[in-house]
Design an enzyme around this catalytic site. Structure first.
Site, PDB file in Angstrom:
ATOM      1  N   GLU A  67      -7.825  96.426  74.613  1.00  0.00           N
ATOM      2  CA  GLU A  67      -9.192  96.701  75.062  1.00  0.00           C
ATOM      3  C   GLU A  67      -9.208  97.480  76.378  1.00  0.00           C
ATOM      4  OE1 GLU A  67      -8.149  93.763  74.011  1.00  0.00           O
ATOM      5  OE2 GLU A  67      -9.456  93.111  72.370  1.00  0.00           O
ATOM      6  N   PHE A 129     -14.413  78.687  70.166  1.00  0.00           N
ATOM      7  CA  PHE A 129     -13.260  79.570  70.030  1.00  0.00           C
ATOM      8  C   PHE A 129     -13.612  80.980  70.509  1.00  0.00           C
ATOM      9  CE2 PHE A 129     -10.730  82.595  67.428  1.00  0.00           C
ATOM     10  CZ  PHE A 129      -9.500  82.332  68.022  1.00  0.00           C
ATOM     11  N   GLN A 130     -12.794  81.508  71.382  1.00  0.00           N
ATOM     12  CA  GLN A 130     -12.981  82.842  71.972  1.00  0.00           C
ATOM     13  C   GLN A 130     -14.320  82.997  72.684  1.00  0.00           C
ATOM     14  OE1 GLN A 130     -11.849  85.867  69.028  1.00  0.00           O
ATOM     15  NE2 GLN A 130      -9.751  85.749  69.797  1.00  0.00           N
ATOM     16  N   LYS A 179     -23.117  86.629  67.776  1.00  0.00           N
ATOM     17  CA  LYS A 179     -22.829  86.962  66.384  1.00  0.00           C
ATOM     18  C   LYS A 179     -24.049  86.755  65.487  1.00  0.00           C
ATOM     19  CE  LYS A 179     -18.978  86.601  63.132  1.00  0.00           C
ATOM     20  NZ  LYS A 179     -17.715  85.918  62.813  1.00  0.00           N
ATOM     21  N   MET A 493       5.105 104.680  95.450  1.00  0.00           N
ATOM     22  CA  MET A 493       4.245 104.598  96.629  1.00  0.00           C
ATOM     23  C   MET A 493       4.503 103.303  97.403  1.00  0.00           C
ATOM     24  SD  MET A 493       2.146 106.280  98.435  1.00  0.00           S
ATOM     25  CE  MET A 493       1.054 107.482  97.666  1.00  0.00           C
TER      26      MET A 493
END
Lengths: 578, 177
Positions: A67, A129-130, A179, A493
């Protein structure tokens, strides 16, 4: 009567179709002119992906491999097109993986609409869940966010999202859709959002301020323009050029303002900041008037604030009122869009030339060339230097490519030495300094510019390994990004700072790297490794001639340092050349 | 030119009066502006205002003037914020409300509590089987002073609100919209 009939017909045609929330998302995106989406599916966003299945002829979806890749790609797409970048992710880990990109877009003013799936509304707050509170998590890094729990909110929420993301000072917006709202039906009707009572994206500067600014500019002996990304966002490049040319004012650029003025313009004097050019930094403390346009006096630009341009008057042209007096006090604040504000200012500006002042910049240029640039870009012996890779790239692309850089030494070298010619050809992570930004961002940029330009991704051996899986995305979709890995087997760096400020204690900065060529080939990309100077140019030519994504690894000097450098917390005129 | 961070570094009390759309999550957005800068909120009062769909926040902090001014700008930057103003104590009328739960016997056995109620302009809000509930409005120092005076009688509970303020000018909130 005709109008009425028409309205009724429109209404009937809209009302006759009840559609799902998911399809409403598709139609809303189309209504906003979206044709490319970056994303990654998952449980809580499956209805939206199911709707997308029927819209693939109009909406191209790029399946990234993470993602974070999706959102950086959306950023790259947005930065080169000026359009809103769109990305989608599922709930929970999908949504949290967007956060780095959202924070990056927030600090670099990139318009994004991020759509996340969420658990069904009856499960909100149950640790389902999630499930994660992505609205709560993203508040500090979004310009606006909103959770949709009912299908009929979708068109209005998305209309607001697009309006807010791209108006005023642009920024990322997140819309979280449960959802059940994706499944439920609604009567779809889309109206573009044109205003919100609590939001003024188009402030206008005071007329008295415009006049004061003009007087200051007309009277100044050593005026100096600092151009930031606000010039590019407002498409004020012509106005900037006109102001500089009319009044004979030297123009320096912030990191994100690069490409607003072509690098070879006679009044363009270089880049500001910690690793910017010598004259632009030192002479900040000698000008009598600073004209800051669409920039926010970031600490990497100002160095020590109480020793920053204390001798100068300041005109600050900026669309975000919260930036006025935030770091540097403005004598004349002009709160407004850079193009519109300059349009008002330009008729009041008297022709002038500040020859000896401009010559001061040229003198510093000469010193910088002799002491730094020559040895960096034209080394006679030793290992390959990053700057000479950019020099060859300039010769091959004539400064016409989109340059996407990651974060670190290679970023400073590439942006210092690339000869940007056209607006919106510099894509980099400025404010947040996000390693791993370049690779996914470059694929988004390439989809934005299509075949009109080359997109060159310059990335270090550290940064590429943060998002290296996006090579698979490039291969799957045939996205012809040309990747140059400047490999010094160090987090360069950080190592430079360790060398200069921590007595060479190289704490966790040396890297034993994979075989990048084998990795690239494993992902399905053509690849070539360059270790000697003589092969550099021909290898570059082979890369640019290749039709498709390509990775070129250049093994560069291991312990090279970027100079000039203003040590952290020092004044802008305390520049180190070695 | 001087840098915007110059100026006095003395902390003072400030009251911010903020109007926003009445939307879920906005309180989080507003308070995040303070916590991000590690500025503690001493008191905050949020409620629906007299204007439909608009919430009013009264927020009290101690900080330096230039930090407080920047916070106002950051609040105004929020898309759904309508107005934010900064006041020093002498620029506003402010008031808070305090409730004191006192055992009933302390009240009926002698008249000292009754005296305190009279002297302090408090009032009896409720009288139950075993306690009475007193209410006093005033400045924080005043509601606190009454608490100290009531302590010897056994205060079962003492609770006070944050302040609500109105500015001393004659601005009408509707004009902001």
């Amino acid at each position: 009567m005709e109008n009425l009939t028409q309205t009724l017909e429109n209404k009937t045609s809209v009302e006759s179709v009840k559609i799902s929330g998911s399809e409403a998302v598709m139609r809303s995106l189309l209504a906003e002119g979206v044709n490319t989406i970056f994303g990654y599916p998952g449980g809580a966003i499956m209805p939206i992906y199911d709707a997308l299945y029927h819209y693939t002829d109009k909406l191209q979806h790029i399946l990234t491999r993470h993602e974070q890749g999706a959102i950086h790609a959306a950023q790259g797409y947005s930065r080169v097109t000026g359009k809103v970048g769109v990305c989608m992710a599922t709930s929970g880990p999908g949504a949290t993986n967007l956060i780095t990109g959202i924070a990056d877009a927030m600090i670099d003013s990139t318009p994004l609409v991020c759509i996340t799936g969420q658990v069904p509304s009856h499960l909100l707050g149950t640790d389902a869940f999630q499930e994660t509170d992505i609205i709560g998590i993203s508040i500090p890094v979004t310009k606006w966010n909103y959770q949709v729990t009912s299908a009929d909110e979708i068109p209005e929420a998305l209309a607001k999202a697009f309006y807010i993301a791209q108006s005023g000072r642009p920024g990322p917006v997140l819309i979280d859709i449960t959802k059940d709202a994706q499944f439920a039906e609604l009567d779809f009707k889309y109206e573009h959002c044109k205003s919100l009572r609590s939001y003024n994206p188009a402030p206008k500067p005071k007329i008295s301020g415009i006049q004061e600014a003009a007087t200051l500019i007309n009277q100044a002996k050593k005026p100096y323009i600092l151009a930031g990304q606000g010039v590019l966002i407002a498409q004020a490049e012509q106005q900037l050029k006109q102001l500089a040319e009319t009044a004979g004012i030297p123009v320096a650029s912030t990191l994100l303002g690069l490409s607003a003025l072509p690098k070879d313009h006679p009044l363009y004097v270089g880049m500001l900041g910690m690793h910017g050019n010598y004259g632009p930094n030192v002479l900040t403390n000698e000008c009598d008037l600073l004209i800051a346009i669409g920039m926010r006096f970031d600490d990497r630009v100002t160095g020590r604030l109480d020793a920053y341009a204390t001798q100068a008057k300041v005109i600050h042209i900026e669309i975000d009122p919260s930036e006025i007096n935030k770091n540097v006090k403005a004598d004349v604040p002009l709160v407004g869009d850079a193009a519109k504000t300059l349009n008002q200012l330009l008729p009041l500006i008297q022709p002038n030339k500040h020859k000896s002042w401009v010559r001061q910049f040229q003198d510093f240029d000469q010193i910088e060339y002799e002491k730094v640039i020559k040895r960096e870009t034209h080394p006679k012996e030793g290992e390959i230097k990053m700057a000479e890779v950019i020099r060859f790239l300039n010769e091959e692309t004539k400064g016409k490519a989109v340059l996407v850089t990651d974060v670190g030494q290679h970023q400073m070298i590439a942006t210092r030495y690339y000869h940007f010619q056209d607006p919106k050809t510099n894509v980099t992570s400025g404010g947040l300094g996000t390693m791993g930004f370049a690779l996914p961002s470059a694929l988004g940029a390439k989809l934005g510019v299509k075949n009109t330009r080359e997109v060159i991704c310059i990335v270090g051996d550290g940064g590429i390994q943060m998002t290296i899986q996006e090579l698979a995305t490039m291969a799957q979709f045939g996205i012809a990004v040309k990747i140059i890995v400047l490999n010094n087997s160090f987090l360069g760096m950080v190592r430079q700072w360790q060398q200069l400020f921590h007595e060479k204690r190289y704490s966790s900065t040396e890297m034993v790297n994979p075989d990048f060529i084998a990795v690239a080939k494993g992902f399905g990309l053509e690849a070539e490794k360059v270790t000697v100077r003589q092969e550099l140019n021909s290898a570059l030519k082979r890369m640019l001639e290749h039709n498709g994504p390509y990775l070129m690894e250049v093994v560069v000097e291991k312990e090279d340092n970027v100079f000039p450098m203003i040590p952290s917390g020092e004044a802008v005129n305390k520049v180190r050349l070695s | 030119m001087s840098t915007a961070t110059n100026g006095q570094s003395t902390e003072k009390q400030f009251t911010l009066s903020v109007l926003t759309e009445n939307k879920s999550g906005l309180l989080n957005r507003i308070t995040g502006i303070f916590s991000r800068r590690k500025i503690n909120i001493d008191a905050i009062n949020v409620s629906v205002s007299e204007i439909e769909g608009v919430s009013r926040y009264t927020i009290m902090i101690r900080t330096e003037r230039n930090k407080a001014e920047k916070i106002v700008q950051q609040i105004l930057k929020q898309v759904e914020a309508l107005d934010a103003r900064l006041y020093e104590p002498d620029e506003v009328h402010y008031q808070e409300i305090a409730l004191y739960k006192i055992p009933l016997n302390a009240f009926v056995n002698e008249n000292k509590v009754e005296k305190l109620v009279r002297q302090n302009g408090a009032r009896i809000l409720a009288m139950e089987e075993d306690y009475i509930l007193l209410e006093k409005t005033g400045h924080k120092s005043e509601t606190r002073a009454l608490f100290e005076q009531l302590k010897p009688f056994g205060v079962l509970e003492f609770i006070h609100s944050g302040s609500v303020v109105v500015s001393k000018g004659n601005k009408v909130p509707e004009e902001i919209l």
